[in-house]
Design a protein around this motif. Sequence first.
Motif, PDB file in Angstrom:
ATOM      1  N   UNK A   1       7.297  -7.749  -0.560  1.00  0.00           N
ATOM      2  CA  UNK A   1       6.071  -8.105   0.156  1.00  0.00           C
ATOM      3  C   UNK A   1       5.708  -9.570  -0.076  1.00  0.00           C
ATOM      4  N   UNK A   2       5.828 -10.010  -1.318  1.00  0.00           N
ATOM      5  CA  UNK A   2       5.506 -11.404  -1.622  1.00  0.00           C
ATOM      6  C   UNK A   2       6.476 -12.345  -0.915  1.00  0.00           C
TER       7      UNK A   2
ATOM      8  N   UNK B   1      11.786  -0.121  -7.213  1.00  0.00           N
ATOM      9  CA  UNK B   1      10.641   0.157  -8.085  1.00  0.00           C
ATOM     10  C   UNK B   1       9.396  -0.442  -7.409  1.00  0.00           C
ATOM     11  N   UNK B   2       8.255  -0.109  -7.947  1.00  0.00           N
ATOM     12  CA  UNK B   2       7.012  -0.686  -7.422  1.00  0.00           C
ATOM     13  C   UNK B   2       7.081  -2.214  -7.476  1.00  0.00           C
ATOM     14  N   UNK B   3       7.604  -2.744  -8.582  1.00  0.00           N
ATOM     15  CA  UNK B   3       7.679  -4.194  -8.755  1.00  0.00           C
ATOM     16  C   UNK B   3       8.606  -4.823  -7.729  1.00  0.00           C
ATOM     17  N   UNK B   4       9.747  -4.181  -7.458  1.00  0.00           N
ATOM     18  CA  UNK B   4      10.685  -4.736  -6.480  1.00  0.00           C
ATOM     19  C   UNK B   4      10.087  -4.724  -5.076  1.00  0.00           C
TER      20      UNK B   4
ATOM     21  N   UNK C   1       0.818  -1.221   0.000  1.00  0.00           N
ATOM     22  CA  UNK C   1       0.000   0.000   0.000  1.00  0.00           C
ATOM     23  C   UNK C   1       0.849   1.266   0.000  1.00  0.00           C
ATOM     24  N   UNK C   2       2.027   1.217   0.609  1.00  0.00           N
ATOM     25  CA  UNK C   2       2.830   2.428   0.796  1.00  0.00           C
ATOM     26  C   UNK C   2       4.110   2.442  -0.046  1.00  0.00           C
ATOM     27  N   UNK C   3       4.094   1.710  -1.159  1.00  0.00           N
ATOM     28  CA  UNK C   3       5.291   1.634  -1.994  1.00  0.00           C
ATOM     29  C   UNK C   3       5.761   3.009  -2.468  1.00  0.00           C
ATOM     30  N   UNK C   4       4.834   3.926  -2.718  1.00  0.00           N
ATOM     31  CA  UNK C   4       5.196   5.243  -3.271  1.00  0.00           C
ATOM     32  C   UNK C   4       6.061   6.043  -2.294  1.00  0.00           C
ATOM     33  N   UNK C   5       5.771   5.938  -1.000  1.00  0.00           N
ATOM     34  CA  UNK C   5       6.579   6.681  -0.025  1.00  0.00           C
ATOM     35  C   UNK C   5       7.993   6.111   0.046  1.00  0.00           C
TER      36      UNK C   5
END
Length: 419
Positions: A84-85, A76-79, A44-48
């Motif tokens: 998380x995964x 990056x968002x993917x990383x 949820x907070x990847x952008x920060x």
Amino acid sequence: MTVIHKVNVEEQAILAKKAAKTLSLLTTEEKNEALHTIADVLDAEYATIIAANKEDLAQGIEKGYNNAYMDRLSLTKERIQDFAQGLREVADLEDPTGIVDSDWTLDNGLNVQKITVPLGVIGMIYEARPNVTVDATGLALKSGNAIVLKGGSSAIHSNQKIVEVIHRGLEQTKIPKDAVQFIASTDREATQQLFTMKQHIDVLIPRGGGSLIQAVVDNATVPVLETGVGNCHIYIDADADVNKALAILVNAKTDRPAVCNAAETAIIHKNWFEKNKDALVSTLSENNIAVHGDETAMQAIPGAIPAGEEDWANEYLSTDIAIKIVSSADEAIEHIDEYGTKHSEAIITENKEVAVKFMKLVDAAALYHNASTRFTDGSALGFGAEIGISTQKLHARGPMGLPALTTIKYLMNGNGQVR
């Protein structure tokens, strides 16, 4: 901009030790729920986190970090979704604590159980890779350990933000957020303090370059789970299949050149080299692999430069490779004995007898027959994640997953027995 605070390392270690007591009482389900919650908050907070990472990348450009280093540092968002995964995968693994390793009763009726328990408080010292912050946290919490994290200055903003996000996740769980401490300081004195806190820290795990690891090993009074640099070799035997050999060599060298399980030296049997040098040269050229060769390799491979003593010992962390031509598998083994770092070594051959000899005689944590050294990784080997790759021989060796973060305890149950 992320603010880097002045920190009290001993106070953080004391808080972690107290939190470890609470953590040791939690059920597997409660620990798993916490890991899933942290994973959801990271998503949820990847952008920060990416915003904080941009500060580190900007500093990296100013300091002239090379491309490989910048790649390790970059998020990056993917990383972040992968981080998380990884936590969810760790949650799915068997809890390594509370396992009864053996159980017996003495003649006097005293029952003895040997069980697995958490180490307690782990001190993690690492460089560059922000993913270590998440991986180490997940493995520590699942195995019932608190953790004190000391990342390198190059990723200070990214790591601090990641831990802030982890804390927000932990506030929704049974695990106290004090179980995850981050030393938000670039001061070397903070690291030195961590080296000597034997009363609060149960084990130190260094993960990074050779100089970092050696500094921890040489200066720490806290027990060290030593991880090692990866001067990894691919030995192409006289009886190697050419297609397998070239595919494995390219993968081990170029898939991610800056990681510790990438190959740094190719040792090639002279008979295979003479027969397949055109295919080898073409493959090296197509994949932009720069060669540092011994005399035989240098004369046969266009553009190769002479390999000096430092090349045989070097962890390039780039698409450079050292090439040595040998007359036998024994000569290859001798070379690895002299220059290897006991990390990962591979033999490519269709001769099973030679392969068995190589696997028995080479001293390394991970050995491969007809496969790439890139598999020396906790995730690739099914551990969910790893906290590092141990090249020592005591307690843990190779990729260290959950079981490596436990120790044993003997429980004796009696009915008034005295000795």
